[in-house]
Design an enzyme around this catalytic site. Structure first.
Site, PDB file in Angstrom:
ATOM      1  CG  ASP A   1      34.056   3.582   1.570  1.00  0.00           C
ATOM      2  OD1 ASP A   1      34.496   4.735   1.427  1.00  0.00           O
ATOM      3  OD2 ASP A   1      32.831   3.324   1.601  1.00  0.00           O
TER       4      ASP A   1
ATOM      5  CG  MET B   1      34.868  12.091   5.435  1.00  0.00           C
ATOM      6  SD  MET B   1      34.278  10.766   4.366  1.00  0.00           S
ATOM      7  CE  MET B   1      33.447   9.688   5.529  1.00  0.00           C
TER       8      MET B   1
ATOM      9  CG  MET C   1      38.811   6.510   4.722  1.00  0.00           C
ATOM     10  SD  MET C   1      37.189   5.802   5.101  1.00  0.00           S
ATOM     11  CE  MET C   1      36.903   4.897   3.579  1.00  0.00           C
TER      12      MET C   1
ATOM     13  CG  ASP D   1      31.443   8.815   2.142  1.00  0.00           C
ATOM     14  OD1 ASP D   1      30.487   8.081   2.414  1.00  0.00           O
ATOM     15  OD2 ASP D   1      32.610   8.400   2.003  1.00  0.00           O
TER      16      ASP D   1
ATOM     17  CG  MET E   1      38.028   1.770   5.686  1.00  0.00           C
ATOM     18  SD  MET E   1      36.701   1.537   6.875  1.00  0.00           S
ATOM     19  CE  MET E   1      35.356   2.376   6.022  1.00  0.00           C
TER      20      MET E   1
ATOM     21  CG  HIS F   1      32.200   5.787  -2.314  1.00  0.00           C
ATOM     22  ND1 HIS F   1      32.879   6.962  -2.591  1.00  0.00           N
ATOM     23  CD2 HIS F   1      32.436   5.531  -0.996  1.00  0.00           C
ATOM     24  CE1 HIS F   1      33.484   7.386  -1.489  1.00  0.00           C
ATOM     25  NE2 HIS F   1      33.242   6.529  -0.512  1.00  0.00           N
TER      26      HIS F   1
ATOM     27  CB  SER G   1      29.559   3.191   0.113  1.00  0.00           C
ATOM     28  OG  SER G   1      30.472   2.411   0.867  1.00  0.00           O
TER      29      SER G   1
ATOM     30  CG  HIS H   1      36.807   7.547   0.774  1.00  0.00           C
ATOM     31  ND1 HIS H   1      35.722   7.543   1.646  1.00  0.00           N
ATOM     32  CD2 HIS H   1      37.756   8.306   1.393  1.00  0.00           C
ATOM     33  CE1 HIS H   1      36.004   8.255   2.722  1.00  0.00           C
ATOM     34  NE2 HIS H   1      37.241   8.715   2.599  1.00  0.00           N
TER      35      HIS H   1
HETATM   36  C1  DX5 Z   1      32.652   5.694   5.885  1.00  0.00           C
HETATM   37  C2  DX5 Z   1      32.677   5.452   4.396  1.00  0.00           C
HETATM   38  C3  DX5 Z   1      31.359   5.669   3.727  1.00  0.00           C
HETATM   39  C4  DX5 Z   1      30.260   4.763   4.198  1.00  0.00           C
HETATM   40  C5  DX5 Z   1      28.931   5.304   3.785  1.00  0.00           C
HETATM   41  O1  DX5 Z   1      33.958   5.727   6.365  1.00  0.00           O
HETATM   42  O2  DX5 Z   1      33.604   6.321   3.776  1.00  0.00           O
HETATM   43  O3  DX5 Z   1      31.510   5.590   2.328  1.00  0.00           O
HETATM   44  O4  DX5 Z   1      30.391   3.462   3.742  1.00  0.00           O
HETATM   45  O5  DX5 Z   1      27.934   4.474   4.288  1.00  0.00           O
HETATM   46  P1  DX5 Z   1      26.518   5.009   4.749  1.00  0.00           P
HETATM   47  O6  DX5 Z   1      25.842   5.555   3.553  1.00  0.00           O
HETATM   48  O7  DX5 Z   1      25.863   3.776   5.278  1.00  0.00           O
HETATM   49  O8  DX5 Z   1      26.762   6.037   5.818  1.00  0.00           O
HETATM   50 ZN    ZN Z   2      33.638   6.614   1.535  1.00  0.00          ZN
END
Ligand code: DX5
Ligand code: ZN
Length: 232
Positions: free
Chosen positions: A39, A141, A72, A183, A41, A37, A12, A70
């Site tokens: 993320d 998750m 969010m 994840d 947000m 990956h 990620s 991903h």
């Molecule tokens: C959390 C993200 C994850 C996160 C994983 O909301 O979706 O992808 O970055 O990070 P680690 O491996 O540090 O938990």
């Molecule tokens: Zn993620």
């Protein structure tokens, strides 16, 4: 237990150095990862704000492996085409963030990407029931979404076994393959039980980017994760 020997690693980039993102994604591909990956947000669906389609487009030429977006964010339908255009290969979203889950999944595939649903720790597996044929990936998750560096929630293991059985039954009945990704909080000390419970794709943020890449750091982590995943 029918867990697959396949293991895809998806660092990620939430934990990468954003000031050197092109270099960081090239480094993880060179280190042997399978997916990037990504993320996304929105400070609405989750209490944090990260990166969007412009950044996806900017890193696209730096890697040849698939970009695993991903989402969010809420809602999802307006942003999906922008990510497809920006070079995303896989787009997953949380069912709570779309009023019409089936329609959002279809839209992702119509745009030429693989589609997936993301289940929060408290989201029941039953949300998958009527859309199995529309899924290329299911992402569980193992932390509450919003931040990297959190601790793995152990009840995810039982949920992984449940979803693995669901996918295996679907495939045995002639359905398409579905990847099972996990994840949050994946490390060398828990990846073996995660894979044994049925995951075939593991996100790892802080575990990968928490070490400096100088001297082969990322490659070392990737190898350690693979070794730890299949002990013996
Ligand atoms: C959390 C993200 C994850 C996160 C994983 O909301 O979706 O992808 O970055 O990070 P680690 O491996 O540090 O938990
Ligand atoms: Zn993620």
């Amino acid at each position: 237990m029918s867990s697959s020997p396949v293991l895809r690693l998806a660092p990620s980039i939430l934990s990468a150095d954003f000031a050197r993102l092109g270099e960081e994604v090239r480094a993880i591909e060179a280190a042997g990862c399978d997916l990037v990956h990504f993320d996304v947000m929105d400070n609405h669906y989750v209490p944090n704000l990260t990166i969007g389609p412009l950044v996806c487009e900017a890193i696209r030429p730096h890697v040849s492996i698939p970009i695993d977006v991903h989402l969010m964010v809420e809602p999802v339908d307006a942003i999906i085409p922008l990510f497809a255009k920006a070079g995303a290969n896989i787009i997953t979203f949380h069912p709570e963030a779309s009023k019409h889950v089936d329609r959002s999944l279809s839209m992702i595939r119509e745009l030429g990407c693989k589609a997936g649903l993301v289940l929060n720790p408290a989201t029941p597996v039953s949300v998958l029931d009527h859309v199995m044929d529309k899924l290329d990936m299911i992402l569980l998750m193992s932390v509450n979404p919003g931040f990297g560096g959190q601790k793995f929630i152990p009840s995810t293991l039982a949920k992984l076994r449940l979803v693995r059985a669901k996918i295996d039954a679907h495939v045995a009945a002639g359905g398409q393959p579905i990847w099972l990704e996990v994840d949050g909080g994946v490390k060398t000390d828990n990846i073996a039980e995660i894979v044994a419970a049925g995951a075939d794709t593991c996100v790892a943020g802080s575990a990968v980017f928490g070490v400096p890449d100088a001297g082969g750091g990322y490659k070392g982590v990737m190898q350690a994760l693979r070794r730890a995943a299949h002990p013996g």
